[in-house]
Design a protein around this motif. Structure first.
Motif, PDB file in Angstrom:
ATOM      1  N   ALA A  22      38.108  36.395  31.666  1.00  0.00           N
ATOM      2  CA  ALA A  22      38.424  36.100  32.947  1.00  0.00           C
ATOM      3  C   ALA A  22      39.827  36.541  33.454  1.00  0.00           C
ATOM      4  O   ALA A  22      39.906  37.280  34.724  1.00  0.00           O
ATOM      5  N   ARG A  23      40.762  36.918  32.427  1.00  0.00           N
ATOM      6  CA  ARG A  23      41.966  37.445  32.897  1.00  0.00           C
ATOM      7  C   ARG A  23      41.921  39.092  32.663  1.00  0.00           C
ATOM      8  O   ARG A  23      42.402  39.832  33.326  1.00  0.00           O
ATOM      9  N   ALA A  24      41.035  39.490  31.769  1.00  0.00           N
ATOM     10  CA  ALA A  24      40.829  40.819  31.670  1.00  0.00           C
ATOM     11  C   ALA A  24      40.351  41.693  32.676  1.00  0.00           C
ATOM     12  O   ALA A  24      40.660  42.489  32.995  1.00  0.00           O
ATOM     13  N   VAL A  25      39.329  40.949  33.367  1.00  0.00           N
ATOM     14  CA  VAL A  25      38.772  41.718  34.706  1.00  0.00           C
ATOM     15  C   VAL A  25      39.718  41.959  35.717  1.00  0.00           C
ATOM     16  O   VAL A  25      39.553  43.392  35.936  1.00  0.00           O
ATOM     17  N   PRO A  26      40.437  41.248  36.200  1.00  0.00           N
ATOM     18  CA  PRO A  26      41.364  41.444  37.176  1.00  0.00           C
ATOM     19  C   PRO A  26      42.359  42.616  36.851  1.00  0.00           C
ATOM     20  O   PRO A  26      42.943  43.641  37.751  1.00  0.00           O
ATOM     21  N   LEU A  27      42.685  42.574  35.699  1.00  0.00           N
ATOM     22  CA  LEU A  27      43.807  43.445  35.077  1.00  0.00           C
ATOM     23  C   LEU A  27      43.107  44.897  35.129  1.00  0.00           C
ATOM     24  O   LEU A  27      43.583  45.725  35.336  1.00  0.00           O
ATOM     25  N   LEU A  28      41.767  44.978  34.558  1.00  0.00           N
ATOM     26  CA  LEU A  28      41.003  46.128  34.300  1.00  0.00           C
ATOM     27  C   LEU A  28      40.939  46.892  35.743  1.00  0.00           C
ATOM     28  O   LEU A  28      40.937  48.089  35.895  1.00  0.00           O
ATOM     29  N   GLU A  29      40.547  45.961  36.864  1.00  0.00           N
ATOM     30  CA  GLU A  29      40.271  46.599  38.209  1.00  0.00           C
ATOM     31  C   GLU A  29      41.717  47.010  38.579  1.00  0.00           C
ATOM     32  O   GLU A  29      41.554  47.998  39.474  1.00  0.00           O
ATOM     33  N   ARG A  30      42.746  46.410  38.330  1.00  0.00           N
ATOM     34  CA  ARG A  30      44.042  46.809  38.733  1.00  0.00           C
ATOM     35  C   ARG A  30      44.413  48.224  38.126  1.00  0.00           C
ATOM     36  O   ARG A  30      45.134  49.353  38.530  1.00  0.00           O
ATOM     37  N   GLY A  31      44.123  48.299  36.807  1.00  0.00           N
ATOM     38  CA  GLY A  31      44.332  49.403  35.879  1.00  0.00           C
ATOM     39  C   GLY A  31      43.399  50.707  36.573  1.00  0.00           C
ATOM     40  O   GLY A  31      43.933  51.711  36.686  1.00  0.00           O
TER      41      GLY A  31
END
Length: 293
Positions: free
Chosen positions: A140-149
């Motif tokens: 759940a935390r990974a997805v928004p971080l990857l989107e930001r990256g």
């Protein structure tokens, strides 16, 4: 340093290294780093210059030492020091730690490089969360971080977030920033996630260079140095900030380029500037440039 930049702009790398070495000998940390990035034919002196840069608390010198040090422990310690000095080099440090399978240290550096004001390591942090490396797994935390990256230009983050979204059955947003792949180098012989010189960083560098004039370790830092000479002109292309993906070919002493950015005007400006970059070797490269530098 002024003499070194003039020599570099004139294409006289030998004189540039001499001037940078003199600056380093007088305690100029940036001079030490730049000299180190250009000493591709003298590995011993190259490492000595980068070690001195890191000793003088030059974050990009520490980051480059982290990438080039033959001893994994020395490289990791240097990369970590650079990250502590400046979060802009934390993604480089995190990737050094990932290569060494030092997952806890990798996650710690990635977290320092992904904050409210810095996004260079958000893709790496998202990948570590997605795989549960260096700490608990948290998709759940990974997805928004990857989107930001991904929006910051990390192509691996773009691929990873697409995979996670497809597994979760999530719909991609209509305005997601995902590279089209048109400005890439197929079967690149050199790929570097992040490389810096003199406070200027190139991301997602991929190259096919000809002739063997540059070794694989030094091509990235030297390109960062030569493109960085034009950072003021690149900044003027997007005064409010932004990024550009650039595909450029160096051949016969000239550089040609194509770019993808937020507007056609920015693209045209970036192409015009990139055509003034001094070639370092015949070949083709693709790179993401933060125009705010």
């Amino acid at each position: 340093m002024t003499e070194a930049k003039r020599a570099l702009e004139a294409g006289d790398a030998v004189r540039a290294v001499e001037f940078l070495g003199l600056a380093c000998d007088h305690g100029d940390a940036v001079g030490c780093n730049e000299a180190g990035t250009m000493l591709e034919n003298d590995p011993t002196q190259r490492l000595a210059r980068l070690r001195r840069a890191c000793e003088l608390d030059e974050p990009f010198g520490c980051a480059n030492l982290g990438l080039l040090a033959p001893d994994r422990r020395e490289g990791l310690d240097a990369a970590e020091k650079g990250c502590n000095l400046d979060p802009k080099v934390c993604d480089s440090g995190a990737r050094v730690a990932i290569d060494a399978k030092e997952w806890v240290r990798a996650r710690a550096m990635a977290e320092r490089g992904c904050t409210d004001t810095v996004d260079v390591a958000c893709g790496s942090l998202g990948s570590l969360f997605a795989r549960g490396l260096g700490g608990p797994k948290d998709t759940a935390r990974a997805v928004p971080l990857l989107e930001r990256g991904c929006k910051a230009g990390d192509e691996n983050a773009c691929k990873n977030v697409q995979f996670l979204q497809s597994v979760a059955g999530a719909d991609s947003s209509a305005d997601a920033t995902v590279p089209t792949g048109e400005l890439e180098v197929p079967n690149a012989s050199l790929t570097i996630g992040s490389v810096s010189a003199d406070g200027f960083t190139l991301r997602n560098l991929a190259c096919n260079l000809e002739g063997g004039g540059l070794n694989a370790f030094m091509a990235g830092p030297l390109l960062a140095t030569t493109v960085g000479v034009q950072k003021a002109a690149l900044r003027k292309c997007a005064p409010k900030g932004g990024e550009a993906r650039v595909l450029f070919t160096m051949r016969g002493g000239k550089t040609d380029a194509r770019a993808k950015a937020a507007t056609p005007a920015i693209e045209a400006c970036v192409v015009k500037v990139m055509k003034t970059v001094a070639p370092v070797s015949d070949g083709t490269c693709a790179v993401t440039i933060d125009l705010r530098q």
